[in-house]
Design an enzyme around this catalytic site. Structure first.
Site, PDB file in Angstrom:
ATOM      1  N   HIS A 153      49.198 -16.653 -22.347  1.00 46.77           N
ATOM      2  CA  HIS A 153      48.633 -15.339 -22.640  1.00 46.77           C
ATOM      3  C   HIS A 153      47.253 -15.428 -23.286  1.00 46.77           C
ATOM      4  O   HIS A 153      46.300 -14.782 -22.857  1.00 46.77           O
ATOM      5  CB  HIS A 153      49.594 -14.558 -23.540  1.00 46.77           C
ATOM      6  CG  HIS A 153      48.969 -13.349 -24.140  1.00 46.77           C
ATOM      7  ND1 HIS A 153      48.818 -12.188 -23.414  1.00 46.77           N
ATOM      8  CD2 HIS A 153      48.401 -13.137 -25.341  1.00 46.77           C
ATOM      9  CE1 HIS A 153      48.187 -11.313 -24.174  1.00 46.77           C
ATOM     10  NE2 HIS A 153      47.930 -11.853 -25.342  1.00 46.77           N
TER      11      HIS A 153
ATOM     12  N   ARG B 273      43.180 -13.883   2.314  1.00 45.12           N
ATOM     13  CA  ARG B 273      44.241 -14.795   2.758  1.00 45.12           C
ATOM     14  C   ARG B 273      45.532 -14.003   2.795  1.00 45.12           C
ATOM     15  O   ARG B 273      45.935 -13.438   1.778  1.00 45.12           O
ATOM     16  CB  ARG B 273      44.387 -15.954   1.769  1.00 45.12           C
ATOM     17  CG  ARG B 273      43.111 -16.725   1.525  1.00 45.12           C
ATOM     18  CD  ARG B 273      43.363 -17.882   0.563  1.00 45.12           C
ATOM     19  NE  ARG B 273      42.141 -18.594   0.295  1.00 45.12           N
ATOM     20  CZ  ARG B 273      41.329 -18.325  -0.730  1.00 45.12           C
ATOM     21  NH1 ARG B 273      41.650 -17.368  -1.588  1.00 45.12           N
ATOM     22  NH2 ARG B 273      40.227 -19.011  -0.888  1.00 45.12           N
TER      23      ARG B 273
ATOM     24  N   ARG C  82      42.317 -12.742   7.343  1.00 41.37           N
ATOM     25  CA  ARG C  82      42.664 -13.921   8.127  1.00 41.37           C
ATOM     26  C   ARG C  82      44.150 -13.862   8.460  1.00 41.37           C
ATOM     27  O   ARG C  82      44.974 -13.650   7.574  1.00 41.37           O
ATOM     28  CB  ARG C  82      42.360 -15.185   7.314  1.00 41.37           C
ATOM     29  CG  ARG C  82      42.690 -16.460   8.088  1.00 41.37           C
ATOM     30  CD  ARG C  82      42.326 -17.695   7.306  1.00 41.37           C
ATOM     31  NE  ARG C  82      43.211 -17.873   6.164  1.00 41.37           N
ATOM     32  CZ  ARG C  82      43.033 -18.815   5.237  1.00 41.37           C
ATOM     33  NH1 ARG C  82      41.986 -19.603   5.285  1.00 41.37           N
ATOM     34  NH2 ARG C  82      43.883 -18.930   4.251  1.00 41.37           N
TER      35      ARG C  82
ATOM     36  N   GLU D 245      36.423 -24.375  11.446  1.00 38.68           N
ATOM     37  CA  GLU D 245      36.867 -25.394  10.493  1.00 38.68           C
ATOM     38  C   GLU D 245      37.238 -26.680  11.201  1.00 38.68           C
ATOM     39  O   GLU D 245      37.603 -27.668  10.576  1.00 38.68           O
ATOM     40  CB  GLU D 245      38.034 -24.865   9.648  1.00 38.68           C
ATOM     41  CG  GLU D 245      39.138 -24.234  10.453  1.00 38.68           C
ATOM     42  CD  GLU D 245      40.137 -23.450   9.610  1.00 38.68           C
ATOM     43  OE1 GLU D 245      40.220 -23.697   8.401  1.00 38.68           O
ATOM     44  OE2 GLU D 245      40.834 -22.586  10.172  1.00 38.68           O
TER      45      GLU D 245
ATOM     46  N   ASN E 183      36.265 -26.176   3.526  1.00 37.01           N
ATOM     47  CA  ASN E 183      37.252 -27.107   2.966  1.00 37.01           C
ATOM     48  C   ASN E 183      37.894 -27.947   4.064  1.00 37.01           C
ATOM     49  O   ASN E 183      37.994 -29.168   3.959  1.00 37.01           O
ATOM     50  CB  ASN E 183      38.330 -26.349   2.189  1.00 37.01           C
ATOM     51  CG  ASN E 183      37.742 -25.520   1.077  1.00 37.01           C
ATOM     52  OD1 ASN E 183      36.541 -25.550   0.851  1.00 37.01           O
ATOM     53  ND2 ASN E 183      38.566 -24.773   0.374  1.00 37.01           N
ATOM     54  N   ASP E 184      38.330 -27.274   5.137  1.00 35.87           N
ATOM     55  CA  ASP E 184      38.943 -28.014   6.234  1.00 35.87           C
ATOM     56  C   ASP E 184      37.891 -28.708   7.091  1.00 35.87           C
ATOM     57  O   ASP E 184      38.115 -29.807   7.577  1.00 35.87           O
ATOM     58  CB  ASP E 184      39.816 -27.081   7.089  1.00 35.87           C
ATOM     59  CG  ASP E 184      41.226 -26.974   6.501  1.00 35.87           C
ATOM     60  OD1 ASP E 184      41.617 -27.902   5.772  1.00 35.87           O
ATOM     61  OD2 ASP E 184      41.923 -25.982   6.770  1.00 35.87           O
TER      62      ASP E 184
ATOM     63  N   ARG F  53      42.179 -33.906   1.802  1.00 36.49           N
ATOM     64  CA  ARG F  53      41.590 -33.421   0.563  1.00 36.49           C
ATOM     65  C   ARG F  53      42.556 -33.432  -0.612  1.00 36.49           C
ATOM     66  O   ARG F  53      42.178 -33.213  -1.753  1.00 36.49           O
ATOM     67  CB  ARG F  53      40.944 -32.053   0.740  1.00 36.49           C
ATOM     68  CG  ARG F  53      41.833 -30.961   1.273  1.00 36.49           C
ATOM     69  CD  ARG F  53      40.982 -29.710   1.501  1.00 36.49           C
ATOM     70  NE  ARG F  53      41.533 -28.806   2.486  1.00 36.49           N
ATOM     71  CZ  ARG F  53      42.160 -27.682   2.174  1.00 36.49           C
ATOM     72  NH1 ARG F  53      42.329 -27.338   0.936  1.00 36.49           N
ATOM     73  NH2 ARG F  53      42.630 -26.901   3.133  1.00 36.49           N
TER      74      ARG F  53
ATOM     75  N   CYS G  47      33.237 -19.081   4.257  1.00 32.99           N
ATOM     76  CA  CYS G  47      34.194 -18.650   3.248  1.00 32.99           C
ATOM     77  C   CYS G  47      34.826 -19.819   2.509  1.00 32.99           C
ATOM     78  O   CYS G  47      35.866 -19.683   1.892  1.00 32.99           O
ATOM     79  CB  CYS G  47      35.268 -17.760   3.865  1.00 32.99           C
ATOM     80  SG  CYS G  47      36.177 -18.562   5.181  1.00 32.99           S
TER      81      CYS G  47
END
Lengths: 568, 86
Positions: free
Chosen positions: A186, A293, A329, A428, A451-452, A462, A499
């Protein structure tokens, strides 16, 4: 001393040592239990008023979601089992209200704590907070007042409750140090929301420091300096000033256009994973969503989400964005994202296996349901559809024909949808980047998923710690693939976005701008920083560097070149 | 007095969010409402009661209500439990 930095930034101030006041509860026998019942009821009423106040303060200062905790507290105060428990104890044992409250609350607390359940453990903490409030009122004790902190202070405590953080003087508290907690506790969440540096996980710190001593905390490194020297103070004061200047600069970016120094406009949008993330994007002045996503709808569930449930989620976001773009997506399952009830087989190479659009095309009923929900929601906003993991034109055509079927069935059913929904793909897989022009002929946009793309191009898993040093976004081959994708798209007149994490990378934003990227999509926290960079970069000037950058040999060369010639 | 039995089918049981939603729903009725599990009675309008009951998937619960809207209350709460997803 060092702990876990849970909210970034430097804090310099005096220690406000916050020790929980140990309330001494004694058991007294009473003759007139009616008096005790009345005291108890009055204390409940007073506690409710206090909690209402905390709810409103928190809602105003922090947010509605963070304030909800006080609604839960109130529910406990009104709980018939709890009230009955206390009242029966007072009457039955002819004892004072304090003792009855303490005993009843403790019985519930130990009950909750002994069940292996995160939620119940959190309720135990709530109940402790609530019962000590009642006891404090009954004993007529003032709370240690965090609201009355009048000079720049850093609170040092075992842990802070929601009541504490809600009532503290947010103007004067410049840091939080706690013995307990982690990144998701918290205190840490509130600290990040309020933009106050925080450090957690320092054992016994309350016994090791004195109230009123000077302290410096660095929420980035987790470093704590007690009674700092003049040099240390100077060093950190300067760091603090730099941070504050940067914050001011970024605040200035709210409401400004995302336009390069020489007048080229690009779109700066956010990535989101759930409908509630949209608030953060809008707060940081994102111009839309470049990646929604959709996996959250499928995870934490026993079965596939219905069309209606999906429709509601997409519609909620679309309506909040009004006419701003929302790129959804389609389901990207597989790889490192598992959804148990789909019963996907365990694979040797999940990232090269049955995942994303490959699942969607193999089990079209899943994709159809999702596309129907997306098209229905398109009636309420500016929605675009994006297919993940496309590797061939054949897959793309198949996915598009399913989309067409869905549109036709909606027409037949007389369900409204927008006829302007653009269809695009994630780029990607290196094959798509290399052959971008051919793909561009058949879609409305590209969005580069770095990323991919990096993992496939460099053949680096990764998630694998042993080779993580090989995963590098500055690799010249990666930059070349990005450039090929942008050029291929532009030759066919479509827009090209990005993205992945790279879209917000401080060093690469100018390069991407120079390459002609049209849309930058990133996590909300990076948006204003990227806008600042773009507004201070001349696109035409960077353009003249691109060829040289692409001809460098190594990732290190690229980084050095950018540092020396572009960021200067 | 009106009562009916129901089996908990959802994954979470009557914990966490489902429990607090259940209490909210129960509190909209005037009748006294109890949940019975293995002969133990728990107040349906009490979050603490429900949490300490610890009802999990597969448990058989009886919902009983007494008051002017007892039938309505039991029926809607049975429906609520059948519709629990998470």
């Amino acid at each position: 001393m060092k702990g876990l930095g849970t909210s970034p930034g430097v804090g310099i101030g005096k220690i406000f040592l916050y020790k929980e006041v140990k309330l001494e509860i004694k058991k007294n026998n009473v003759d007139d239990f009616n008096l005790e019942l009345e005291r108890f009821n009055k204390s409940i009423e007073k506690a409710k008023t206090e909690i209402d106040e905390l709810y409103h303060i928190t809602k105003k200062d922090v947010g509605e979601k963070e304030a909800e905790i006080f609604l839960a507290h109130k529910m406990m105060l009104e709980d018939p089992e709890f009230i009955k428990g206390v009242e029966e104890k007072i009457k039955g044992e002819k004892i004072n209200a304090e003792w009855a409250v303490e005993e009843t609350a403790n019985a519930f607390i130990s009950l909750f704590e002994n069940i292996e359940d995160e939620y119940l453990k959190a309720r135990a903490a709530d109940l402790k907070d609530v019962s000590s409030r009642i006891l404090r009122i009954l004993l007529n004790k003032d709370s240690v007042d965090l609201l009355s902190i009048y000079e720049k202070s850093i609170i040092v405590a075992e842990d802070l409750t929601p009541s504490d953080t809600a009532s503290m003087n947010k103007e004067m508290v410049v840091g939080l140090v706690t013995e307990l907690g982690g990144r998701t506790s918290h205190t840490s969440i509130i600290a990040r929301t309020l933009d106050i540096p925080a450090i957690a996980g320092i054992e016994n710190i309350i016994d090791r420091v004195n109230h009123g001593d000077m302290i410096i905390i660095d929420g980035d490194s987790g470093e704590i300096i007690l009674n700092p020297t003049e040099e240390e103070l100077d060093f950190y004061r300067e760091k603090l000033q730099r941070e504050e200047r940067l914050k001011e600069k970024l605040k200035d970016m709210v409401g400004k256009e995302t336009k390069s120094k020489d007048g080229h406009k690009v779109e700066l949008v956010g990535n989101i994973g759930t409908p509630s993330d949209i608030d953060k994007v809008l707060e940081k002045d994102g111009e839309g969503v470049g990646l929604f996503r959709s996996e959250f709808l499928y995870m934490d569930n026993d079965s596939l989400p219905t069309e209606d449930k999906q429709f509601e989620a997409y519609k909620e976001v679309a309506m909040k964005l009004q006419d701003k773009p929302l790129v959804i997506r389609t389901l990207d399952v597989g790889g490192d994202k598992e959804i148990p009830y789909l019963n996907l087989p365990k694979e040797m190479n999940p990232f090269l296996g049955y995942r994303a659009i490959r699942v969607g095309l193999d089990r079209p009923e899943i994709l159809k349901t999702q596309l129907r929900a997306i098209y229905r929601a398109s009636h309420y906003g500016n929605i675009k559809i994006m297919f993940p993991m496309i590797s061939s034109i054949d897959e793309l055509r198949e996915a598009k024909s399913i989309a067409k079927e869905v549109r036709e069935s909606l027409k037949e059913d007389n369900i409204p949808f927008s006829d302007k929904v653009e269809i695009g793909i994630m780029v990607e897989i290196p094959a798509v980047a290399v052959h971008a022009k051919a793909f561009a002929k058949e879609v409305d946009f590209f969005s580069i998923g770095t990323n991919d793309l990096i993992q496939y191009t460099l053949a680096v898993d990764r998630g694998n710690q042993n080779i993580s040093n090989l995963y590098n976004q500055y690799h010249p081959a990666i930059l070349r693939l990005i450039k090929m994708t942008i050029d291929g798209g532009h030759e066919e007149g479509i827009w090209v976005g990005m993205c992945g994490e790279v879209a917000g990378d401080k060093k690469l934003v100018p390069i991407l701008l120079g390459m002609g990227l049209d849309e930058f999509s990133m996590s909300a926290g990076s948006i204003l920083g990227a806008r600042y960079i773009i507004r201070n970069t001349s696109k035409e000037e960077i353009k003249s560097h691109i060829d040289r950058v692409l001809n460098l040999s190594t990732a290190t060369d690229v980084e050095n070149y950018i540092d020396e010639n572009i960021l200067k | 007095m009106y009562r009916e039995e129901v089996v908990l089918e959802n994954k979470t049981g009557l914990h966490a969010r489902p429990a607090s939603m259940f209490v909210k729903e129960a509190s909209t009725y005037k009748s006294d409402i109890n949940l019975i599990k293995e002969d133990q009675k728990y107040n349906a309008k009490s979050i603490m009661g429900l949490l300490s009951m610890g009802a999990a998937k597969g448990d058989v619960l009886t919902i009983e209500a007494e008051g002017e809207d007892e039938k309505e209350a039991v029926n809607s709460l049975i429906e609520f439990i059948k519709n629990l997803k998470e």
